[in-house]
Design an enzyme around this catalytic site. Structure first.
Site, short mmCIF file in Angstrom:
data_model
loop_
_atom_site.label_atom_id
_atom_site.label_comp_id
_atom_site.label_asym_id
_atom_site.label_seq_id
_atom_site.Cartn_x
_atom_site.Cartn_y
_atom_site.Cartn_z
N TYR A 152 23.21 78.54 32.72
CA TYR A 152 22.02 78.13 32.82
C TYR A 152 21.18 78.80 31.67
O TYR A 152 20.31 78.07 31.10
CB TYR A 152 21.56 78.29 34.16
CG TYR A 152 19.90 77.96 34.41
CD1 TYR A 152 19.55 76.66 34.52
CD2 TYR A 152 18.95 78.93 34.09
CE1 TYR A 152 18.19 76.55 34.68
CE2 TYR A 152 17.66 78.74 34.41
CZ TYR A 152 17.19 77.19 34.79
OH TYR A 152 15.95 77.04 34.79
N ALA A 154 22.17 80.30 28.79
CA ALA A 154 22.56 79.77 27.62
C ALA A 154 21.81 78.62 27.23
O ALA A 154 21.68 78.09 26.25
CB ALA A 154 24.13 79.85 27.46
N ALA A 155 21.95 77.62 28.29
CA ALA A 155 21.48 76.03 28.01
C ALA A 155 19.84 76.29 27.86
O ALA A 155 19.46 75.65 26.77
CB ALA A 155 21.61 75.33 29.12
#
Length: 251
Positions: A152, A154-155
């Site tokens: 999450y 990283a996104a």
């Protein structure tokens, strides 16, 4: 400030931050299209706001961007003054616990969907000299690790990079792009991501003690900033990512 009516799209508008943002724009008389997966919660969001409309669609569906475009033509006069990419999915789990479905769902909702929706709306955004607001996460700022929520994070970090890059790409077309990075906000998202209510309540209490301002945030804390960034007085702001986290990200 002149209170001119604007055309606004908010994704993930059935609860939490998205609901607060949609209601804040609707309360000032803007035309708002609230997008989300489930019709019932969307109807609750727009209840009492005659200029607010709903579109129940999974934002990760390949057909979703064009469905939104059709609603823009029919409901918003063919222009988009403000696009708020807020829809998000989080699945808690350490690396050895995540399956492919959990990984792909988070990337699809938090990163791919904003790209494809913004791309589909470039023309109506340009017509209005519009604003794109990407709702990220203060947890993705800086170099702090985020074990158990890394995909999450990283996104959302990728979404911040899109914000900065799009500000450069789209500025010549008159489109501003700004990121808003909420900290710990009491939205119930932890329970929806798999935490028990008891664990979630404990998490909020513990995090509130870590926040310099002494509490976790409310969805309305974030919505206030999103609406202000769309005001004419903010017209020279683009490319920034604003943390709305009570100072947590700088501790």
């Amino acid at each position: 400030m002149e209170n001119t009516q604007r055309s606004v799209i908010v994704t993930g508008g059935g609860s939490g931050i998205g609901r607060a943002v949609a209601r804040a724009f609707a309360a000032r008389g803007d035309r708002v299209l609230v997008v989300g997966r489930t019709a019932g919660p969307l109807a609750e969001t727009v209840d009492g706001h005659k200029e607010a409309h709903t579109l129940a669609v999974d934002i990760t569906d390949p057909a979703a961007p064009q469905a939104v475009v059709r609603e823009v033509r029919e409901r918003l006069g063919g222009v988009v003054d403000v696009l708020v990419n807020n829809a998000a999915t989080a699945v808690f789990g350490h690396l050895g616990e995540l399956d492919r479905t959990a990984v792909e769902a988070q990337v699809a909702t938090n990163l791919v969907a904003p790209v494809l929706l913004t791309q589909a709306l470039l023309d109506p955004l340009e017509t209005a000299s519009g604003l794109v607001v990407n709702i990220g996460s203060a947890g993705a700022l800086g170099r702090r690790a985020w074990p158990g929520n890394a995909v999450y994070g990283a996104a959302k970090a990728g979404l911040d990079l899109l914000t900065r890059s799009w500000a450069v790409e789209l500025g010549p077309r008159g489109i501003r792009v700004i990121g808003v990075a909420p900290g710990v906000i009491e939205t119930g998202a932890g329970v929806r991501a798999g935490m028990s209510q008891e664990a979630y309540d404990g998490f909020l209490e513990a995090m509130g003690q870590r926040v310099p301002l002494g509490r976790v945030g409310r969805p309305e804390d974030v919505a206030w900033w999103v609406v202000r960034l769309a005001d004419p007085e903010a017209a020279y702001a683009s490319g920034a990512v604003l943390a709305v986290d009570g100072g947590l990200s700088v501790t």
